[in-house]
Design a protein around this motif. Structure first.
Motif, PDB file in Angstrom:
ATOM      1  N   ASN A 435      10.986  -4.791  27.540  1.00 59.21           N
ATOM      2  CA  ASN A 435       9.575  -4.524  27.848  1.00 59.21           C
ATOM      3  C   ASN A 435       9.188  -5.250  29.123  1.00 59.21           C
ATOM      4  N   TRP A 446       0.908  -3.886  28.591  1.00 53.52           N
ATOM      5  CA  TRP A 446       2.289  -3.407  28.382  1.00 53.52           C
ATOM      6  C   TRP A 446       2.491  -2.203  29.288  1.00 53.52           C
ATOM      7  N   SER A 449       8.960   0.049  29.341  1.00 55.21           N
ATOM      8  CA  SER A 449       9.874  -0.301  28.250  1.00 55.21           C
ATOM      9  C   SER A 449      11.101   0.596  28.310  1.00 55.21           C
ATOM     10  N   THR A 473       3.322 -15.138  22.431  1.00 52.92           N
ATOM     11  CA  THR A 473       4.429 -15.553  23.297  1.00 52.92           C
ATOM     12  C   THR A 473       4.238 -15.097  24.739  1.00 52.92           C
ATOM     13  N   ILE A 474       3.924 -13.819  24.957  1.00 54.18           N
ATOM     14  CA  ILE A 474       3.798 -13.311  26.327  1.00 54.18           C
ATOM     15  C   ILE A 474       2.650 -14.004  27.072  1.00 54.18           C
ATOM     16  N   ILE A 477       3.774 -17.442  28.143  1.00 50.72           N
ATOM     17  CA  ILE A 477       4.629 -17.444  29.339  1.00 50.72           C
ATOM     18  C   ILE A 477       3.768 -17.335  30.593  1.00 50.72           C
ATOM     19  N   TRP A 510      15.791 -13.255  21.531  1.00 48.94           N
ATOM     20  CA  TRP A 510      14.766 -12.754  22.459  1.00 48.94           C
ATOM     21  C   TRP A 510      14.729 -13.650  23.688  1.00 48.94           C
ATOM     22  N   GLY A 512      12.243 -14.073  27.462  1.00 47.50           N
ATOM     23  CA  GLY A 512      11.157 -13.615  28.325  1.00 47.50           C
ATOM     24  C   GLY A 512      11.157 -14.394  29.630  1.00 47.50           C
ATOM     25  N   VAL A 524       5.661 -10.292  32.960  1.00 45.80           N
ATOM     26  CA  VAL A 524       6.762 -10.850  32.164  1.00 45.80           C
ATOM     27  C   VAL A 524       7.776  -9.744  31.880  1.00 45.80           C
ATOM     28  N   ALA A 526      10.837  -8.982  29.330  1.00 48.30           N
ATOM     29  CA  ALA A 526      11.350  -9.466  28.043  1.00 48.30           C
ATOM     30  C   ALA A 526      12.425  -8.522  27.514  1.00 48.30           C
TER      31      ALA A 526
END
Length: 652
Positions: A435, A446, A449, A473-474, A477, A510, A512, A524, A526
């Motif tokens: 992604n 987003w 992908s 999480t995103i 970052i 995972w 990123g 980002v 990922a």
């Protein structure tokens, strides 16, 4: 007076010539007959010796790879030709003598047992002094040959002669003849025994040289076969491991074997050959294993040297009192076991293990051969590593070139670049899906992908966009401007919402990587896997390269748009100035041109120019499909309740 006849003289009777001749002739005939008989006997004995020698030579010629038939034939023939009660041939093995062939009743006294080389035995002294030894009555020689005399009294032999088997002046054994009575062997019989001893040495040497040549050829063939497998498997080391094991087991007289790889921390069983199923299952339960005393290969990798034991079962019992699970399997347990480390520049890469069901050490030749095979396995590992590194470098270069080509071909659209980066990230980083997120103002969107499964796609659409301040999480970052790598997103110490979402989309390992532009995060990249398999440093480095390319693409599009807008503005300004120059007495064309350019450059559907005339403001020019209201045409009093009025009143 006349003389009368003389009187006859009286003479003794003498044997007649004929009778004397007959007597001499008879003696000569008898002597000739005796000599002829002796000659015939000698000739018969010579023929027997020649026949026996020919038979032995025939057996030697017909058995170039088998020594036993030759030695058996020698023992039988020399005993028969020398009128011996018993004949035995001994081979020197280390510090002892082993009977390897015999003819007669004494053989059962020792069987195949190795006896010490002692001066108190006839054969022992023969080997030690490298000389022929004959004893007329061994039973009587208690002081000179105490051990030999005891044997003689026990087993009933008396006269004995023994000659050494000499190879280049070195004794390699002995050949002995024995008699039950006191009757020394003649010089001819001893010479014949020496002849047979020389033939025994020739036979032993022939077989040794043949076997050495055969073994050398087999080693060379095996080495060539492994090298062929290496050259035909530049990307896969498994066939090489299998060839190494098969050749090692066959050439070293082993029953089974295995190849183990060392990753720097743990030892893994990667290939096995003919292990008993129970043993193999036990190994798989206890590996991977750290270097140490846990097993022979763990010891070899820890110590970086060859480790072998003549009896692994006895060693394990002596060390711990109980057996490890993989050696408590009765007849199938490994006894004689050897582990050869696979070394590259002083660092262990793994080990090769061979085992036999019988106790005993592997020979020096076998150890050297296994070290050669281990070196070939290292060559294969290095070849695959270099091939993969070259392939990875080429793949990275190809992917980078491809993305740069997409960047060059899409100066106004970043989406094809982001799609290409997502796809290549999955392919080259062995990921399941990828992604790409972009930061727009205070929100994370987003934007691209690849290979995202339907359930994950639905979750992503529900979740994004997210505020950059969100505890996810995103956004983290983005805020912290750092890379995040998670070995297992479903691990218990992760945040509950992360675990829940990871389970929903099937995410485990995972990574990123932030898209950085002048220390500001603009997005980002990922990637994720569905199994627990952490991303390597090389894969993270490649993701950072892709992230940099994404930033380049985004910047190119931004700069291109800015340049395009600047050019359009400059063009519009030039056009308006042209209208002004061409209409020095009429302002309306200028106002119309300004309205049209403003709508076009600002991506608007409608534009109106209001002009203040005293207390009122009136629309003097407009562009677009929307019509003007009557107040706008006739004029209106500006107020702050609507944008045009407020702009006129406040001047901003």
């Amino acid at each position: 007076m006349g003389r009368g006849p003389k009187p006859a003289k009286s003479r003794e009777a003498k044997p007649s010539v004929a009778r004397k001749s007959l007597k001499d002739e008879g003696s000569k005939v008898r002597d000739l007959e005796r000599r002829l008989a002796e000659a015939e006997q000698r000739e018969a004995e010579a023929l027997k010796r020649e026949a026996a020698t020919s038979e032995v030579l025939r057996v030697i010629a017909s058995s170039p790879t088998e020594l036993q038939p030759v030695l058996d034939a020698m023992a039988e023939n020399v005993a028969r030709l020398c009128a011996a009660y018993d004949a035995v041939i001994w081979r020197l093995e280390g510090d002892g003598l082993r009977p390897v062939a015999h003819h007669g009743p004494v053989g059962s006294l020792l069987g195949a047992r190795v006896v010490p080389v002692l001066r108190g035995t006839v054969t022992g002294r023969t080997v030690l002094d490298r000389q022929t030894v004959q004893v007329t009555d061994l039973q009587a020689e208690v002081e000179e040959f105490p051990e030999g005399s005891a044997f003689a009294r026990q087993f009933g032999h008396r006269s004995i002669v023994s000659v050494p088997l000499l190879r280049e002046g070195v004794a390699i054994g002995a050949m002995a003849l024995r008699r039950a009575e006191v009757q020394p062997f003649t010089e001819k019989q001893i010479e014949l025994l020496k002849t047979f001893a020389d033939q025994a040495v020739i036979a032993i040497e022939n077989v040794r040289l043949f076997n050495e040549t055969k073994e050398a050829l087999e080693r060379q063939t095996a080495t060539s076969e492994i090298l062929r497998v290496i050259s035909s498997s530049p990307t896969d080391v498994q066939p090489v491991f299998e060839a190494v094991l098969a050749s090692g087991v066959r050439l070293c007289g082993a029953q089974f074997g295995g190849v183990f790889r060392f990753d720097g921390e743990l030892i893994h069983l990667v290939t096995s050959y003919q292990w008993p199923q129970q043993y193999l299952e036990a190994l798989r339960r206890h590996f991977p294993m750290a270097p140490g005393d846990g097993s022979l290969v763990a010891r070899a990798i820890r110590d970086r040297r060859v480790v072998q034991t003549p009896d692994y079962v006895a060693e394990a019992r002596a060390a711990a009192g109980t057996l490890p699970p993989w050696v408590s399997l009765g007849d199938t347990s490994p006894r004689s076991t050897i582990a050869i480390p696979m070394m590259r520049e002083g660092s262990p890469l793994g080990g090769v293990v061979l085992a036999r069901a019988e106790p005993g050490l592997f020979s020096d030749q076998h150890v050297a051969l296994l070290q050669t095979f281990a070196d070939q396995a290292v060559i294969a590992i290095e070849n695959v590593r270099l091939f993969n590194e070259t392939k990875e470098a080429l793949d990275r270069q190809t992917a980078t070139s491809e993305i740069l080509r997409v960047i060059a071909g899409s100066p106004t659209d970043v989406q094809p670049v982001l799609d290409g980066i997502a796809r290549r990230s999955v392919e080259l980083c062995d990921a399941y899906f990828a992604n790409i997120f972009l930061v727009e103002g205070e929100m994370v969107h987003w934007r691209a992908s690849h290979n995202v499964p339907p359930e994950a796609n639905a979750t992503m659409q529900r979740t994004y966009p997210l505020p950059t301040s969100a505890d996810e999480t995103i956004p983290t970052i983005v805020r912290e401007r750092r890379m995040v790598v998670v070995d297992d997103a479903q691990r218990a110490d992760q945040q509950s919402q992360i675990i829940e979402r990871s389970r929903a989309i099937g995410l485990r390992s995972w990574a990123g990587v932030p898209l950085l532009r002048e220390r500001s995060v603009i997005g980002v990249l990922a990637v994720a896997r569905r199994e627990v398999k952490p991303f390597s440093d090389k894969q993270i480095s490649l993701l950072q390269t892709f992230a940099d390319q994404a930033v380049i693409a985004i910047e190119n599009v931004r700069l291109f748009k800015e340049l395009k807008e600047s050019l359009e503005q400059q063009t519009a300004t030039s056009e308006i100035l042209g209208v002004i120059a061409s209409s020095p007495t009429d302002i309306q064309p200028v106002l119309d041109a300004v309205a049209a350019s403003a709508a076009r450059l600002c991506d608007a559907n409608h534009a109106i120019i209001h002009r203040r005339e005293g207390e009122l403001a009136r629309a003097v020019a407009h562009y677009g499909p929307m019509g003007l209201t009557r107040p706008a045409v006739e004029g209106f009093r500006p107020t702050r309740s609507e944008p045009p009025g407020r702009a006129i009143l406040d001047g901003k």
